[in-house]
Each structure stands twice: as structure tokens, then as C-alpha cells.
Design an enzyme around this catalytic site. Structure first.
Site, PDB file in Angstrom:
ATOM      1  N   THR A 126       0.622  -1.040   0.057  1.00 37.13           N
ATOM      2  CA  THR A 126       0.075  -0.032  -0.115  1.00 37.13           C
ATOM      3  C   THR A 126       0.711   1.279  -0.087  1.00 37.13           C
ATOM      4  OG1 THR A 126      -1.567   1.392   1.235  1.00 37.13           O
ATOM      5  CG2 THR A 126      -0.130   0.012   2.399  1.00 37.13           C
ATOM      6  N   ASP A 127       0.080   2.437  -0.397  1.00 35.34           N
ATOM      7  CA  ASP A 127       1.019   3.755  -0.568  1.00 35.34           C
ATOM      8  C   ASP A 127       1.165   4.041   0.927  1.00 35.34           C
ATOM      9  OD1 ASP A 127      -2.000   4.257   0.020  1.00 35.34           O
ATOM     10  OD2 ASP A 127      -1.781   5.911  -1.518  1.00 35.34           O
ATOM     11  N   GLU A 128       0.177   3.604   1.872  1.00 36.36           N
ATOM     12  CA  GLU A 128       0.337   3.968   3.227  1.00 36.36           C
ATOM     13  C   GLU A 128       1.535   3.870   4.126  1.00 36.36           C
ATOM     14  OE1 GLU A 128      -3.215   3.648   5.495  1.00 36.36           O
ATOM     15  OE2 GLU A 128      -4.277   3.284   3.854  1.00 36.36           O
ATOM     16  N   TYR A 150      -1.756  -0.174  10.949  1.00 31.98           N
ATOM     17  CA  TYR A 150      -2.151  -0.874   9.869  1.00 31.98           C
ATOM     18  C   TYR A 150      -0.874  -0.712   8.855  1.00 31.98           C
ATOM     19  CZ  TYR A 150      -3.132  -1.443   4.854  1.00 31.98           C
ATOM     20  OH  TYR A 150      -3.317  -1.458   3.550  1.00 31.98           O
ATOM     21  N   LYS A 154       2.009  -3.461   7.430  1.00 34.13           N
ATOM     22  CA  LYS A 154       2.409  -3.830   6.004  1.00 34.13           C
ATOM     23  C   LYS A 154       3.677  -3.373   5.607  1.00 34.13           C
ATOM     24  CE  LYS A 154      -0.087  -4.931   3.202  1.00 34.13           C
ATOM     25  NZ  LYS A 154      -0.025  -6.190   2.613  1.00 34.13           N
TER      26      LYS A 154
END
Length: 322
Positions: A126-128, A150, A154
Site C-alpha cells: 500500500t501507499d500508506e 495498519y 504492511k
């Protein structure tokens, strides 16, 4: 027949990818391994249940016995979607995210390492993991700076994958994607939640003023990009996936209300999320130039189709439109 293991294939993006594989590759057999936690939905795959090249296995990747059973049969490739992904839930309790995203990925990597048959694994991230950026688009080489449990889980799984490439020479490629939307997404996510609230004329809550920005991509475009990486992505590389449709949450909410012909007055300010990242956006030049992928669905078209899908299910009373 080429055997591809898709983990988390009963989830939102995973289920679309399973369907993409079967529809675009006649020489591929798909094994869908999913724990069927709250966000999974086998209804999304009802149309392919009778497909001879498709098989579903209920499995928890964090459980060693389940992993041993799964890998008693060899696989040619693995596409790893399985993950807990809702930021709000991770803030309320991070343990499930550590278990699924880190421990589950670790056990999968070990099974691949000892199995010796997997020619490529694509790890979906993810970009997060980069945290919030003020402006511009993040390139692949930026350092990781996750801002919530979260995204930290990741980032941890990403680093495990890269470590296994370096230490054990596992054939792993990573993708990091922007916010997805489309049919079958769980109602806890922003766009389907906003649609349902608007359809039912309920207040549509936005964190703070709703000025947080996200980069939106239609789910089928994401799936096509993942498949290009599976086919041609270079081992040890990270590929960003996104349509470069950066918009504020308020803008998206207003567009949904306009499509449903509802007043903007339904938007209601809510208490902001703890540690809320303000802006995510990825530079996707690498995958476009190196692998020739381009998104096909504009934000306008994708939102229109998504609103129509959820509205139709709601009107037909077809159960939870997840």
C-alpha cells in the site's frame, strides 16, 4: 496447467484478481486461499464457483498447520493479497494486524523458501507505508514512514519480503497501490459507506473538514497492473500502482452525492481519526514505462459505475452489498 496461489482471494481486491486471472489466461489454474474473516465475501465469486480451473481453500496463513497443508501441493506462482487493511480497526487493536500481515507473510515466505517450486511471488502492499506527504507524488525509492498500526504492519511485511529476496534469493516482487474502489468493497470503507449513507438519506460523516487527499484507482485497473507485474516485473523491485486521481475526501463525497442527486448538506463533520495521515499520492512512471501498463477507468466513470452497483443492490435488497 500453470498453478497460481492467490492469498486473500475472497477479499475485495483479491476476488477481482481471481476473476481477472481466469478470464484472461486459459492456461492458469487458480487456488484461492482465504481465512474468511469478516471482510471476505464468497458471494463475490459466485459466478466462477463451477469453473474447473478454480479451487477455494479456507486457510489461515498465520497457522503453521494450515500452511503445511496448503503447500503439500506445489505452486508455480503466488500473489499475496491476504491482509487486515482497515486503519480504524488497527487503531482500536493492532494485534490482528501483526498476526495477519507480519506473521502470516512470514509463514508464507518460509513455505515458499522450503517448497522450492515457486518461480515468482507478488506481494501486494500500500501507499500508506510512506506515511503522509504534503505535495507531489512519492517515488519508489522513498524511505518508509508508516503513521498507524495498519501501515506499520504492511511496512513490516514489505521489509520481510525484501530481506528474503536478499538473504534467500526468493523471487519476490512488491507492488504498492493507492486507494481502491469498486463493486464488492466492504461497507466499512469510505466510498461504499458514503454511497449507502447517501442512498438512505443518512448523514455522511467525514473526518475533520474532509480535506484529506487520497489517490483513487478503480479495482480492475489495479488487478491488470498486478498481473503485468506477475508476468514481467523484476525480482526485488517495487512497482507503484495508481491512476494519479488525487482528490480530497470531501470532493469524493460531493461527487457521490451529485451522482445520487442528494444534497451536500448530508455531509457531516466527525471527530478526526487519531494520527490521521493527510495525503497519499504515488508516482507511477516506473510501471507505465517499464511494463506498459495504463489505467483504463477514469475517476468519473469508475465512481458512476460503483454508485450504480451499490444502489442497485440496495434497491433489490440483495443483502449486504459488500
Amino acid at each position: 496447467m500453470h498453478r497460481v496461489l492467490v492469498t486473500g482471494g475472497a477479499g475485495f481486491i483479491g476476488s477481482h484478481y481471481v476473476r481477472h486471472l481466469l478470464r484472461t489466461h486459459t492456461d492458469i489454474e487458480v487456488i484461492n486461499a482465504d481465512a474468511l474473516t469478516y471482510s471476505a465475501n464468497l458471494q463475490s465469486l459466485a459466478d466462477i464457483e463451477g469453473e474447473s480451473r478454480y479451487r477455494f481453500i479456507k486457510i489461515d496463513l498465520a497457522n503453521q498447520a494450515d500452511i503445511d497443508c496448503l503447500f503439500s501441493t506445489p505452486f508455480d506462482e503466488v500473489v499475496h493479497f491476504a491482509a487486515e487493511s482497515h486503519v480504524d480497526r488497527s487503531i482500536q487493536g493492532a494485534e490482528a494486524f501483526i498476526r495477519s500481515n507480519i506473521l502470516g507473510t512470514y509463514r508464507l515466505l518460509e513455505a515458499i523458501r522450503h517448497g522450492g517450486t515457486v518461480k515468482k511471488m507478488v506481494h501486494i502492499s500500500t501507499d500508506e507505508v510512506y506515511g503522509s506527504i504534503e505535495k507531489g507524488r512519492t517515488p519508489e525509492g522513498e524511505p518508509l514512514a508508516p503513521g498507524n498500526p495498519y501501515s506499520a504492519s504492511k511496512a513490516g511485511s514489505d521489509l520481510l519480503c525484501l530481506a528474503y529476496v536478499n538473504t534467500y534469493k526468493l523471487p519476490i516482487v512488491l507492488t504498492r497501490c493507492t486507494n481502491n474502489y469498486g463493486p464488492w468493497q466492504h461497507l466499512e470503507k469510505f466510498i461504499p459507506k458514503a454511497i449507502l449513507h447517501a442512498v438512505e438519506n443518512r448523514p455522511l460523516p467525514l473526518y475533520g473538514a474532509g480535506n484529506q487527499e487520497r489517490d483513487w484507482i478503480y479495482v480492475t485497473d489495479h488487478c491488470a497492473a498486478v498481473d503485468r507485474v506477475r508476468e514481467a516485473g523484476r525480482v526485488g523491485e517495487v512497482y507503484h500502482i495508481g491512476a494519479e486521481n488525487t482528490a480530497s475526501n470531501r470532493t469524493i463525497a460531493e461527487q457521490i452525492l451529485d451522482l445520487l442527486q442528494k444534497p451536500h448538506s448530508l455531509i457531516q463533520q466527525a471527530k478526526d481519526r487519531l494520527g490521521h495521515d493527510f495525503r497519499y499520492s504515488l508516482n507511477t512512471t516506473k510501471i507505465r514505462e517499464e511494463l506498459g501498463w495504463q489505467p483504463q477507468v477514469s475517476l468519473e466513470k469508475g465512481l458512476k459505475e460503483t454508485v450504480k452497483w451499490y444502489q442497485t443492490r440496495w434497491e433489490r435488497k440483495e443483502g449486504s452489498p459488500r
